[in-house]
Enzyme design. Structure first.
Site, PDB file in Angstrom:
ATOM      1  N   ASN A   1     -25.501 -46.960 -13.580  1.00 53.10           N
ATOM      2  CA  ASN A   1     -24.426 -46.417 -12.756  1.00 53.10           C
ATOM      3  C   ASN A   1     -24.520 -46.869 -11.308  1.00 53.10           C
ATOM      4  O   ASN A   1     -25.616 -47.174 -10.837  1.00 53.10           O
ATOM      5  CB  ASN A   1     -24.472 -44.890 -12.806  1.00 53.10           C
ATOM      6  CG  ASN A   1     -23.769 -44.354 -14.023  1.00 53.10           C
ATOM      7  OD1 ASN A   1     -22.728 -44.851 -14.407  1.00 53.10           O
ATOM      8  ND2 ASN A   1     -24.345 -43.340 -14.635  1.00 53.10           N
TER       9      ASN A   1
ATOM     10  N   TYR B   1     -15.019 -36.332 -14.480  1.00 48.21           N
ATOM     11  CA  TYR B   1     -15.220 -36.657 -13.070  1.00 48.21           C
ATOM     12  C   TYR B   1     -13.979 -36.423 -12.221  1.00 48.21           C
ATOM     13  O   TYR B   1     -14.066 -36.411 -10.987  1.00 48.21           O
ATOM     14  CB  TYR B   1     -15.691 -38.105 -12.926  1.00 48.21           C
ATOM     15  CG  TYR B   1     -17.143 -38.279 -13.256  1.00 48.21           C
ATOM     16  CD1 TYR B   1     -18.108 -38.249 -12.262  1.00 48.21           C
ATOM     17  CD2 TYR B   1     -17.560 -38.437 -14.565  1.00 48.21           C
ATOM     18  CE1 TYR B   1     -19.457 -38.386 -12.558  1.00 48.21           C
ATOM     19  CE2 TYR B   1     -18.901 -38.570 -14.877  1.00 48.21           C
ATOM     20  CZ  TYR B   1     -19.843 -38.546 -13.871  1.00 48.21           C
ATOM     21  OH  TYR B   1     -21.167 -38.672 -14.168  1.00 48.21           O
TER      22      TYR B   1
END
Length: 457
Positions: free
Chosen positions: A151, A275
């Site tokens: 990430n 998210y």
């Protein structure tokens, strides 16, 4: 690609969730037999690498499959001749993540591992390392496929696509987790569920959801109780480095359990990923983060404790399976996503999976060389985006364009050490929105990550 004698190299092999991948490779062995599994880490991670490596060998011995496990600190030897290189690394380890989470909070901004200023800091540290790994792949394994879990996965994948010739695919387990939750809601097998995903990594919407060919998304959005359950459960896996998922519900633990406004979801006509909470309700999410940091600690600090307990379990010489306690740290659907992708490439299967790839003309309102997260055909040639069937609304398009501008600037800043691009990237991000705050954030990020950011020195 041959289906015999595969060599799989994992950069960041000492991770606590590597046993999840090992379990997946064991399960897939009849159709995708791996000859060599190379787990690679840095010297600072020796204890973790050796502990995880020993557990991996016990798991393989128990399964009775002929996978040779190699532990390495020499990255080039591990990459040489590899068929697949998986990246799941964390530059600066969990201490750096804790800084990523706390620095933005000083300025009352979201502090999160992949989103906003925290994700920006992680990208600056990570992109140069990944690009350097790609130089080794170009020289030592030019036919390999890089599967990136590191990430922020979308930004890292875009950097690889722009600055190397490596065949790269970015992977996240949010989409496969969503399919599993829809299957649970409809009480069907996950093989009966297909979804259309449109957007970027950690900023996508499910615009269609088919069960046995019938689009059930309108029904899902209409049944508000079901939507609330989905969003509660869908906080499924958050990132390559932290896939903290509850053992029973499939909920990721790195995103606070705050529900979307169900009436707002109906106006979207699409299902946002977990998210989106940071974009749709930033004040509530910030308050939650500030309280957690002041009391129980940030997610990184919680994960440190979980990992210490996990590695105590891993050291047990009698343990030869993936322990159920790993669900506290993460890993849900990680092996399914990774192994499904590799198997489809090896067997030229031609099925549909959701991955991060070069845009081309798929989303015409974004740059052609941008990384996007959409449905793709997966076969021996890699991943090719399929046409989007649902219209992309102005709401989606606008948010995607702004966040993509941030991602483009972040890649440029990380590769070139460009402070101007870095300042602009933070300023344009919806979770910062202030050039003055962005300047202070950038100063702190560069100062407190100095040893990992030589490109800015």
């Amino acid at each position: 690609m041959q289906t015999r004698g595969l060599k799989v190299t994992v950069i960041g092999g000492g991770s606590s969730y590597t046993p999840e991948l090992v379990e997946g490779l064991i399960r897939a062995y009849p159709v995708m037999p791996v000859r060599e599994l190379w787990l690679v880490d840095i010297e600072a991670g020796r204890f973790k690498l050796e502990t995880v490596g020993a557990l991996a060998r016990r798991m393989i011995d128990r399964a009775g499959v002929a996978i040779a496990v190699h532990l390495a600190f020499d990255r080039q030897a591990a990459i040489q001749g590899a068929d697949f290189v998986l990246t799941q690394l964390r530059v600066g380890l969990l201490d750096a993540r804790a800084r990523d989470e706390r620095i933005p909070l000083r300025y009352h901004r979201i502090g999160q591992e992949t989103t906003g200023a925290g994700g920006f800091a992680k990208a600056l540290r990570t992109i140069p390392v990944i690009v350097d790994i790609c130089r080794d792949i170009e020289a030592l394994a030019p036919g390999a496929t890089l599967i990136n879990f590191t990430n922020p996965a979308g930004i890292v994948t875009e950097a690889v696509l722009k600055h190397s010739s490596v065949r790269a695919i970015g992977l996240c387990n949010l989409p496969i987790g969503t399919r599993m939750q829809i299957a649970k809601w409809q009480q069907v097998d996950v093989s009966q569920v297909e979804i259309e995903v449109v957007g970027l990594n950690h900023l996508h919407w499910v615009t269609k959801a088919w069960v046995d060919g019938l689009d059930v998304l309108p029904q899902l959005l209409a049944e508000m109780a079901a939507v609330e359950r989905m969003q509660h459960d869908q906080r499924v896996v958050a990132q390559a480095a932290d896939r903290g998922v509850g053992a029973d519900t499939g909920r990721p633990q790195n995103i606070p359990d705050i529900e979307f406004n169900p009436e707002f979801l109906q106006t979207l006509g699409a299902l946002p990923c977990a998210y989106h909470r940071y974009y749709y309700m930033p004040d509530v999410m910030l308050a939650e983060e500030l309280e957690a940091a002041a009391n129980g600690g940030t997610r990184a600090e919680v994960v440190k404790k979980i990992e210490a307990e996990l590695f105590e379990l891993y050291r047990d010489p009698n343990l030869d399976i993936k322990p159920p306690q790993l669900a506290q740290r993460g890993g849900a659907f990680y092996s399914e996503a990774a192994v499904n992708l590799m198997t489809s490439i090896v067997t030229d299967r031609g099925d549909i999976q959701t991955v991060n790839v070069r845009n081309g003309s798929t989303l015409p309102f974004l740059p052609a060389d941008a990384a996007i997260e959409v449905n793709c055909v997966i076969d021996a040639k890699g991943a090719r985006p399929v046409d989007i069937t649902a219209p992309v609304s102005p709401h989606m398009r606008g948010l995607l364009q702004v966040v993509k501008a941030y991602e483009e600037l972040t890649v440029e800043a990380a590769v070139r050490g460009d402070r101007a691009a870095a300042w602009q990237a933070l300023t344009v991000h919806p979770l910062v929105q202030s050039s003055d705050v962005a300047q202070r954030l950038l100063t702190d990020i560069l100062n407190e990550n100095r040893e990992f950011l030589p490109q800015f020195q």
